[in-house]
Design a protein around this motif. Structure first.
Motif, short mmCIF file in Angstrom:
data_model
loop_
_atom_site.label_atom_id
_atom_site.label_comp_id
_atom_site.label_asym_id
_atom_site.label_seq_id
_atom_site.Cartn_x
_atom_site.Cartn_y
_atom_site.Cartn_z
N PRO A 1 -69.11 -57.31 -3.93
CA PRO A 1 -68.48 -56.25 -4.73
C PRO A 1 -68.71 -56.38 -6.23
CG PRO A 1 -66.97 -57.04 -3.07
CD PRO A 1 -68.17 -57.93 -3.00
N ASP A 2 -68.73 -57.59 -6.76
CA ASP A 2 -68.92 -57.72 -8.20
C ASP A 2 -70.32 -57.29 -8.62
OD1 ASP A 2 -70.09 -59.92 -7.01
OD2 ASP A 2 -69.31 -61.36 -8.46
N GLN A 3 -71.32 -57.58 -7.81
CA GLN A 3 -72.68 -57.15 -8.12
C GLN A 3 -72.84 -55.65 -7.88
OE1 GLN A 3 -75.38 -59.69 -5.94
NE2 GLN A 3 -74.61 -61.54 -6.96
N ARG A 4 -72.21 -55.15 -6.85
CA ARG A 4 -72.25 -53.71 -6.56
C ARG A 4 -71.62 -52.93 -7.70
NH1 ARG A 4 -68.93 -52.68 -1.79
NH2 ARG A 4 -69.83 -54.65 -1.14
N ALA A 5 -70.54 -53.45 -8.25
CA ALA A 5 -69.87 -52.78 -9.36
C ALA A 5 -70.77 -52.72 -10.58
CB ALA A 5 -68.57 -53.50 -9.70
N ILE B 1 -74.07 -52.70 -10.64
CA ILE B 1 -75.11 -51.69 -10.36
C ILE B 1 -74.53 -50.29 -10.50
CG2 ILE B 1 -76.58 -50.72 -8.54
CD1 ILE B 1 -77.78 -53.28 -9.48
N GLU B 2 -73.39 -50.06 -9.89
CA GLU B 2 -72.76 -48.73 -9.90
C GLU B 2 -72.45 -48.27 -11.32
OE1 GLU B 2 -72.11 -46.56 -7.52
OE2 GLU B 2 -70.80 -45.23 -8.61
N LEU B 3 -71.80 -49.12 -12.07
CA LEU B 3 -71.38 -48.72 -13.42
C LEU B 3 -72.56 -48.55 -14.36
CD1 LEU B 3 -68.24 -51.02 -13.68
CD2 LEU B 3 -68.26 -48.52 -13.50
N THR B 4 -73.58 -49.37 -14.19
CA THR B 4 -74.75 -49.29 -15.07
C THR B 4 -75.64 -48.10 -14.72
OG1 THR B 4 -74.71 -51.69 -15.32
CG2 THR B 4 -76.75 -50.54 -15.93
N PHE B 5 -76.04 -48.00 -13.45
CA PHE B 5 -77.01 -46.98 -13.08
C PHE B 5 -76.40 -45.62 -12.79
CE2 PHE B 5 -79.47 -50.85 -12.06
CZ PHE B 5 -80.56 -50.58 -12.87
N TYR B 6 -75.25 -45.59 -12.15
CA TYR B 6 -74.67 -44.30 -11.79
C TYR B 6 -73.78 -43.71 -12.87
CZ TYR B 6 -76.39 -44.87 -7.08
OH TYR B 6 -77.20 -45.01 -6.00
N HIS B 7 -73.18 -44.56 -13.69
CA HIS B 7 -72.28 -44.05 -14.72
C HIS B 7 -72.84 -44.26 -16.12
CE1 HIS B 7 -69.25 -43.02 -11.80
NE2 HIS B 7 -69.52 -44.15 -11.20
N GLY B 8 -73.98 -44.89 -16.22
CA GLY B 8 -74.66 -45.02 -17.50
C GLY B 8 -73.93 -45.87 -18.53
N LEU B 9 -73.11 -46.79 -18.09
CA LEU B 9 -72.36 -47.62 -19.03
C LEU B 9 -73.19 -48.81 -19.48
CD1 LEU B 9 -68.87 -47.61 -17.26
CD2 LEU B 9 -69.63 -46.20 -19.17
N SER B 10 -72.93 -49.24 -20.69
CA SER B 10 -73.63 -50.40 -21.24
C SER B 10 -73.09 -51.68 -20.63
CB SER B 10 -73.45 -50.44 -22.75
OG SER B 10 -72.10 -50.74 -23.06
N ALA C 1 -68.69 -55.17 -18.97
CA ALA C 1 -67.97 -56.44 -19.16
C ALA C 1 -66.48 -56.19 -19.41
CB ALA C 1 -68.59 -57.22 -20.31
N ARG C 2 -66.18 -55.16 -20.19
CA ARG C 2 -64.76 -54.83 -20.44
C ARG C 2 -64.07 -54.39 -19.15
NH1 ARG C 2 -65.81 -51.64 -25.91
NH2 ARG C 2 -65.61 -53.38 -27.33
N ILE C 3 -64.75 -53.57 -18.37
CA ILE C 3 -64.16 -53.08 -17.13
C ILE C 3 -63.91 -54.23 -16.16
CG2 ILE C 3 -64.68 -51.74 -15.03
CD1 ILE C 3 -66.14 -49.75 -16.93
N LEU C 4 -64.90 -55.10 -16.03
CA LEU C 4 -64.80 -56.19 -15.06
C LEU C 4 -64.04 -57.39 -15.62
CD1 LEU C 4 -68.40 -56.08 -13.54
CD2 LEU C 4 -66.38 -54.76 -12.90
N ASN D 1 -72.50 -61.81 -20.64
CA ASN D 1 -73.53 -62.61 -19.98
C ASN D 1 -73.28 -62.70 -18.48
OD1 ASN D 1 -75.15 -63.07 -22.18
ND2 ASN D 1 -74.10 -64.95 -22.77
N THR D 2 -72.03 -62.66 -18.06
CA THR D 2 -71.73 -62.65 -16.63
C THR D 2 -72.23 -61.36 -16.00
OG1 THR D 2 -69.80 -64.05 -16.97
CG2 THR D 2 -69.86 -62.78 -14.93
N VAL D 3 -72.08 -60.25 -16.71
CA VAL D 3 -72.60 -58.97 -16.22
C VAL D 3 -74.12 -59.06 -16.07
CG1 VAL D 3 -72.91 -56.52 -16.77
CG2 VAL D 3 -70.71 -57.63 -17.18
N LYS D 4 -74.77 -59.62 -17.06
CA LYS D 4 -76.23 -59.76 -17.00
C LYS D 4 -76.64 -60.64 -15.83
CE LYS D 4 -76.84 -59.13 -21.96
NZ LYS D 4 -77.15 -59.79 -23.24
N THR D 5 -75.89 -61.70 -15.61
CA THR D 5 -76.20 -62.60 -14.49
C THR D 5 -76.01 -61.89 -13.16
OG1 THR D 5 -75.53 -64.52 -15.80
CG2 THR D 5 -75.59 -64.81 -13.40
N ARG D 6 -74.91 -61.14 -13.04
CA ARG D 6 -74.68 -60.39 -11.80
C ARG D 6 -75.78 -59.36 -11.58
NH1 ARG D 6 -68.13 -59.46 -12.42
NH2 ARG D 6 -67.56 -61.63 -12.03
#
Length: 186
Positions: free
Chosen positions: A136-140, A142-151, A156-159, A164-169
């Motif tokens: 789920p953390d990796q799916r989130a 992908i979803e937030l970046t590609f489908y919702h266009g978030l930086s 990182a704020r949402i999760l 760097n953890t977002v980049k690693t995921r």
């Protein structure tokens, strides 16, 4: 095609009006966010029966506590953060109730998944299957970046984790998706 966020100055005005108890403003906000939250939560949970309740819980927070938005991020970042945490909590509760295997353990036992979503929008079913194999953390991410266009910063704020953890995921998710794609070509 990735869903483009509907962010604009009206969103801030709507939130202010919601804070004043304006039900029409909340209805407009609800209509804007419902489809975006539906897609996000469905991808996270993979349980269509749970989506509606989680959307309601998320938007109830917006209605009851609009002052919870601290103006340090976009409103969408705040809303998706609420949805993310409520979804994780519901998934954990469901796993305990059903004596299911931990979601992370389950996805790891499934193996290395699917394809590069940026290159495969035309095959939505295949992509959905591939994304379902991610934790789920990796799916989130992908979803937030590609489908919702978030930086990455917004994600990182949402999760509630470092950027760097977002980049690693994202790195691990892409790697798993590539392995899955390679396996599909054989």
């Amino acid at each position: 095609m990735p869903e483009q966020p509907q962010i604009g100055p009206d969103e801030y005005a709507l939130l202010q009006r919601i804070g004043a108890g304006d039900t029409a403003a909340f209805e407009a906000f609800y209509k804007d966010y419902y489809p975006r939250l539906f897609r996000f939560i469905l991808r996270m949970t993979r349980q269509p029966e749970a989506v509606e309740e989680l959307i309601q819980e998320t938007l109830l927070v917006v209605w009851e506590k609009p002052q919870g938005f601290n103006h340090e991020s976009k409103i969408s970042t705040w809303v998706f953060g609420i949805a993310y945490h409520k979804t994780l909590k519901a998934m954990a509760k469901s796993a305990r109730r059903n004596n299911d295997v931990d979601i992370d353990d389950l996805t790891e036992t499934i193996g290395d998944p699917t394809a590069n979503p940026a290159n495969n929008w035309e095959n939505e079913d295949w992509l959905n299957y591939a994304l379902a194999t991610l934790p789920p953390d990796q799916r989130a991410v992908i979803e937030l970046t590609f489908y919702h266009g978030l930086s990455y910063q917004d994600v990182a704020r949402i999760l509630d984790c470092p950027e760097n953890t977002v980049k690693t995921r994202m790195f691990h998710a892409r790697r798993k998706l590539q392995v899955f794609a390679d396996a599909q070509e054989k």
